[in-house]
Motif scaffolding. Structure first.
Motif, mmCIF file in Angstrom:
data_model
loop_
_atom_site.group_PDB
_atom_site.id
_atom_site.type_symbol
_atom_site.label_atom_id
_atom_site.label_comp_id
_atom_site.label_asym_id
_atom_site.label_seq_id
_atom_site.Cartn_x
_atom_site.Cartn_y
_atom_site.Cartn_z
ATOM 1 N N ILE A 242 22.020 5.068 -77.243
ATOM 2 C CA ILE A 242 22.485 5.516 -75.925
ATOM 3 C C ILE A 242 21.570 6.642 -75.463
ATOM 4 N N VAL A 243 21.066 6.536 -74.248
ATOM 5 C CA VAL A 243 20.181 7.549 -73.681
ATOM 6 C C VAL A 243 20.837 8.121 -72.427
ATOM 7 N N THR A 244 20.922 9.444 -72.343
ATOM 8 C CA THR A 244 21.377 10.070 -71.101
ATOM 9 C C THR A 244 20.175 10.728 -70.440
ATOM 10 N N ALA A 245 20.076 10.585 -69.141
ATOM 11 C CA ALA A 245 18.926 11.115 -68.406
ATOM 12 C C ALA A 245 19.321 11.315 -66.950
ATOM 13 N N ARG A 246 18.611 12.203 -66.297
ATOM 14 C CA ARG A 246 18.845 12.416 -64.866
ATOM 15 C C ARG A 246 17.899 11.563 -64.017
ATOM 16 N N ASN A 247 16.857 11.054 -64.660
ATOM 17 C CA ASN A 247 15.783 10.378 -63.934
ATOM 18 C C ASN A 247 15.838 8.871 -64.173
ATOM 19 N N GLN A 248 15.824 8.113 -63.104
ATOM 20 C CA GLN A 248 15.847 6.650 -63.207
ATOM 21 C C GLN A 248 14.606 6.125 -63.919
ATOM 22 N N GLY A 249 13.495 6.877 -63.808
ATOM 23 C CA GLY A 249 12.260 6.453 -64.448
ATOM 24 C C GLY A 249 12.379 6.430 -65.960
ATOM 25 N N VAL A 250 13.139 7.361 -66.529
ATOM 26 C CA VAL A 250 13.367 7.390 -67.978
ATOM 27 C C VAL A 250 14.103 6.134 -68.402
ATOM 28 N N ALA A 251 15.126 5.771 -67.638
ATOM 29 C CA ALA A 251 15.910 4.575 -67.953
ATOM 30 C C ALA A 251 15.040 3.321 -67.902
ATOM 31 N N ALA A 252 14.124 3.276 -66.947
ATOM 32 C CA ALA A 252 13.264 2.105 -66.806
ATOM 33 C C ALA A 252 12.330 1.950 -68.007
#
Length: 552
Positions: A107-117
């Protein structure tokens, strides 16, 4: 966006009973904006096995060790607060995870959509702001202890107006709710709603307005204590030991009703926790962290008298320091050289020198020539060398006459210099995990202001010096090594009536059976007198008198 509850949601999943039963291993690691692959690998290893030795700095060996731990195991890993968008960094980190059993999850939490991509193999779940009704429920829970205003109808209207200012952020609702907890007077709520801090232009302060307001209403001593926490890097896990640092810095010197300063510190700590400035760690229930946005608030509140040296790969790169700083922390490197502290030696009003370790069990090296220069900063109150591979201290440590907090835990020292006995203002001496330590300074009894001597896991300690019984303010004494000839015997403990917590007595073979029985009698008598209520101690005290006669 920060403050939406990404970490909180991940914590709920991570701690769920069904999730715990489903996975063989679980690990939680705070990543933040420092995506250092070696550090993260160590952190994951420690999260899986806290006793794991992570002193190795070879990435291949660390990853091999992690691969062994994960091999054929169904694991759950949380990488919290990821900022890095460099695919190559992620590609270097992930090979050990491929050894896990099918069904393993990250599970990854991030504020940036680029990280999720870059990191994701499934569509990202986008958290949205809370509705006003849900935000009001969170606010009510933290301010009134209930989910609604059914018992406090007179406050509901103004509560709704405050919640609108929270802008749907649960963190804002929690902190403002904590601010008003226990306050049922409408005027207190109106004061928060009309506070001018709400109207501070964003170009003058980029802190969430609700957090600014919460800070504004802290009492002056609490503001000092909170600002001191700016010395901790983001996602750093700390213990209630922070109270000892507040004490050494003089923030708790204004005693209330004659209570011990530690009690006042605990009161301050719980106050900050109740207002959601501190929150419990996901990894360890005895540790606490600050939300990233709260950490930003602390740094904003700290101003230029606090300074934190961030870790970079060039740890020996020369730093520049403001003449106004009073409190310094830095993320300790594997080898900290002379250049890293060049320019610091001229800051004669420095009060705090605090290295911070990102992994508890790691060791570091400090250039030999640095210590004599640091000991010329004679205004120091807090000085730590925790975790450094140091085998001895120069005698000039005794020149730090204002020093109140000395942390040598995890070092390689074998003896304390005799000059330590000149530190007459010393309040806390930490020697935890100094496994090679054999002797304390002979004139230890001079340190009459000493409250805490944590010498746990000092298995090589031969004896306590004569006069340890003069330290009548001691509340913490982890290990009492009974002396053979010229050292302290058990009778020295008789005067230490304020001791709390755990006390280990080692080298009992150096004491007679009569002395041991006498000590046990004295300890039992103190236990009875402190724990029994008045009027209910008659039988027990009679028994004590009988034992006393027998021992005499």
């Amino acid at each position: 966006m920060g403050g939406l509850g990404k970490t909180t949601l991940a914590q709920l999943v991570y701690n769920d009973k069904q999730v715990q039963d489903h996975f063989d291993l679980k690990a939680w690691t705070c990543v933040s904006d420092d995506f250092d692959v070696i550090r993260l690998t160590k952190s994951i290893l420690l999260s899986i096995a806290s006793d794991q030795n992570v002193d190795n700095h070879d990435l291949n060996k660390l990853q091999e060790e992690l691969k062994k731990k994960l091999s054929q195991k169904k694991f759950l890993l949380v990488l919290d607060d990821v900022w890095n968008e460099n695919y190559n960094d992620w590609d270097r980190l992930r090979p050990p995870f491929e050894a896990g059993a099918p069904g393993s999850k990250i599970i990854v939490t991030a504020r940036n959509q680029g990280v999720a991509a870059i990191m994701g193999t499934a569509p990202a779940y986008q958290l949205k702001k809370l509705s006003n009704d849900d935000c009001l429920s969170v606010f009510a829970q933290h301010s009134l202890g209930t989910r609604d205003f059914s018992s406090n109808k007179s406050l509901e209207e103004i509560g709704k107006k405050i919640v609108i200012k929270c802008n749907g952020l649960p963190l804002a609702a929690k902190t403002l709710g904590g601010l008003l907890r226990g306050k049922l007077d409408r005027s207190d709520w109106e004061g928060v709603l009309s506070c001018k801090i709400w109207d501070l232009p964003e170009e003058r302060c980029d802190i969430i307005p609700a957090l600014r307001v919460s800070y504004y209403y802290l009492a002056a001593p609490l503001k000092q204590c909170f600002a001191y926490c700016s010395l901790f890097p983001k996602d750093y896990e700390f213990e209630e030991e922070i109270i000892l640092l507040w004490c050494a810095s003089g923030f708790l010197d204004h005693k209330e009703s004659g209570n011990p300063i530690e009690d006042l510190g605990r009161k301050f700590f719980q106050e900050l926790r109740s207002r959601s400035f501190f929150q419990q760690s996901s990894n360890n229930k005895s540790r606490f962290v600050m939300h990233d946005l709260v950490n930003d608030l602390a740094q904003w509140a700290a101003g230029e008298i606090y300074f934190t040296m961030e870790y970079t790969s060039e740890v020996n790169k020369q730093q520049s320091f403001s003449k106004n700083i009073r409190h310094l922390s830095y993320i300790r490197g594997f080898c900290d050289g002379v250049q890293r502290f060049e320019g610091l030696y001229d800051i004669q009003h420095l009060r705090t020198f605090l290295p911070v370790m990102l992994t508890k069990s790691s060791r570091g090296y400090l250039a030999r020539s640095i210590l004599p220069k640091l000991f010329k900063l004679q205004r120091l109150r807090v000085f730590s060398l925790r975790g450094y591979h140091i085998s001895e201290l120069p005698d000039s440590v005794g020149d730090l006459r204002y020093l109140r907090h000395l942390n040598l835990s995890g070092t390689e020292i074998k003896t304390l210099p005799e000059s330590v006995s000149k530190l007459y203002n010393l309040h806390t001496l930490l020697l935890e995990d100094c496994r090679r330590l054999k002797k304390l300074c002979a004139a230890m009894g001079n340190l009459i202001k000493l409250h805490h001597l944590n010498n746990s896991n000092t298995d090589s300690l031969e004896e306590m010096p004569v006069g340890i019984g003069k330290l009548t303010c001691l509340q913490t004494l982890s290990n009492f090594a009974v002396g053979k000839d010229n050292g302290s015997g058990l009778r020295e403990l008789k005067s230490l009536i304020h001791l709390q917590g755990t006390l280990k007595i080692s080298n009992l073979g150096n004491s007679s059976m009569g002395m041991i029985l006498g000590f046990l009698f004295h300890a039992w008598r103190l236990f009875i007198l402190k724990t029994c209520e008045n009027g209910k101690t008659g039988f027990l005290l009679d028994l004590v008198r009988e034992l006393k006669g027998f021992l005499n």
